[in-house]
Design an enzyme around this catalytic site. Structure first.
Site, mmCIF file in Angstrom:
data_model
loop_
_atom_site.group_PDB
_atom_site.id
_atom_site.type_symbol
_atom_site.label_atom_id
_atom_site.label_comp_id
_atom_site.label_asym_id
_atom_site.label_seq_id
_atom_site.Cartn_x
_atom_site.Cartn_y
_atom_site.Cartn_z
ATOM 1 N N GLU A 93 44.701 37.223 68.762
ATOM 2 C CA GLU A 93 43.594 37.012 67.833
ATOM 3 C C GLU A 93 43.876 35.741 67.048
ATOM 4 O OE1 GLU A 93 41.080 39.135 64.190
ATOM 5 O OE2 GLU A 93 42.733 40.218 65.143
ATOM 6 N N ASP A 118 47.344 32.871 62.326
ATOM 7 C CA ASP A 118 46.566 32.275 61.248
ATOM 8 C C ASP A 118 47.497 31.362 60.455
ATOM 9 O OD1 ASP A 118 44.631 31.778 59.140
ATOM 10 O OD2 ASP A 118 43.686 33.684 59.655
ATOM 11 N N ASP A 168 36.010 28.713 61.679
ATOM 12 C CA ASP A 168 35.358 27.706 60.839
ATOM 13 C C ASP A 168 34.263 27.028 61.662
ATOM 14 O OD1 ASP A 168 34.669 25.469 59.252
ATOM 15 O OD2 ASP A 168 36.676 25.399 58.389
ATOM 16 N N ASP A 204 28.689 33.959 62.622
ATOM 17 C CA ASP A 204 27.418 34.123 61.929
ATOM 18 C C ASP A 204 26.739 32.768 61.712
ATOM 19 O OD1 ASP A 204 29.210 33.155 60.070
ATOM 20 O OD2 ASP A 204 28.428 34.354 58.409
#
Length: 268
Positions: A93, A118, A168, A204
């Site tokens: 991920e 991350d 992003d 989104d």
């Protein structure tokens, strides 16, 4: 998630001590730039965020990073069965935010290992804390550039899946080159994914969703899992996050993409 507090082989809590002036806050924790200058300076798809680390996140980083964390330094090959202590499937991920969705997916699928990458220190600490408090031994947290992780540290066909949720969007046109989902990235990822492995993206930001769909549709190493093409319904295994729910309340449209890694001719 379960409420098991004592995970097998979980690190024990050391006594706290006062940090000397100039001493790193997390001397055995994630490094600010783990790959250093060993690799080329290129356009990055991520921007490190400097935000406050809470006391709970700091505690998790101090106690758990040496066991459940790793720096993406590009200087070693990862043995995934050794890293997780089993031969279960491994999903990478990239970008997990504060880690709530990652922890929920790990709890719902304990036989699947999640390598979560991350660069956000508070999120790293938060995910480690969630993993510990809920007894989730199938999570490992990686700090640094996922491109270096894929290219330098993972073996071919090492991964059973790839998840990129709400990356992003780099909305300004001049920044589109920074977006992660590009043909070059997919070509690299394809070399590390087993035939049939799933690439799952969600965003989104509708213009980015359209670009993702276009790039994935055009890539010869991937095929759309939807018989009629296009976007996929949100699968039940991807939790609805608080951030996503707030966006939906504002009228944002969230699009999921589910593509499969196509076997090469010699793999069929």
């Amino acid at each position: 998630m379960s409420d098991t507090a004592n995970t097998p082989d979980a690190p024990t809590e050391p006594a706290h001590r006062t940090r000397a002036k100039g001493e790193p806050r997390f001397p055995d924790g994630p490094r600010p730039d783990p790959a250093g200058s060993h690799f080329e300076r290129r356009i990055r798809s991520f921007q490190p965020r400097r935000s406050r680390v809470t006391a709970g996140q700091a505690d998790a980083l101090e106690r758990l990073w040496p066991t459940w964390g790793l720096d993406i330094d590009g200087q070693r090959n990862l043995d995934l069965p050794e890293l997780f202590g089993n031969d279960n499937p491994v999903v990478l991920e990239i970008g997990f935010g504060m880690g709530e969705a990652t922890a929920q997916m790990a709890a719902d699928a304990p036989a699947t290992n999640i390598l979560a990458a991350d660069v956000h220190t508070p999120g790293q600490g938060n995910l480690l804390g969630l993993a510990y408090h809920h007894g989730l031994s199938n999570i490992r947290v990686a700090n640094g550039d996922a491109i270096i992780l894929l290219r330098e540290m993972l073996a071919p066909d090492a991964l059973d899946g790839l998840r990129v949720y709400f990356p992003d969007p780099w909305p300004k046109k001049r920044h589109h080159k920074r977006r992660l989902i590009q043909p070059e990235f997919l070509s690299l990822a394809a070399t590390r994914l087993k035939p049939g492995a799933t690439v799952h993206c969600a965003t989104d930001w509708e213009p980015y969703a359209e670009q993702m769909l276009e790039v994935l549709d055009a890539h010869p190493d991937f095929e759309n899992s939807q018989p009629d093409g296009g976007f996929a319904p949100r699968p039940e295994f991807r939790p609805l996050t608080r951030f996503e729910g707030q966006g939906l309340d504002k009228g944002h449209v969230v699009n999921d993409l589910l593509f499969r890694r196509v076997p090469h001719e010699d793999q069929r």
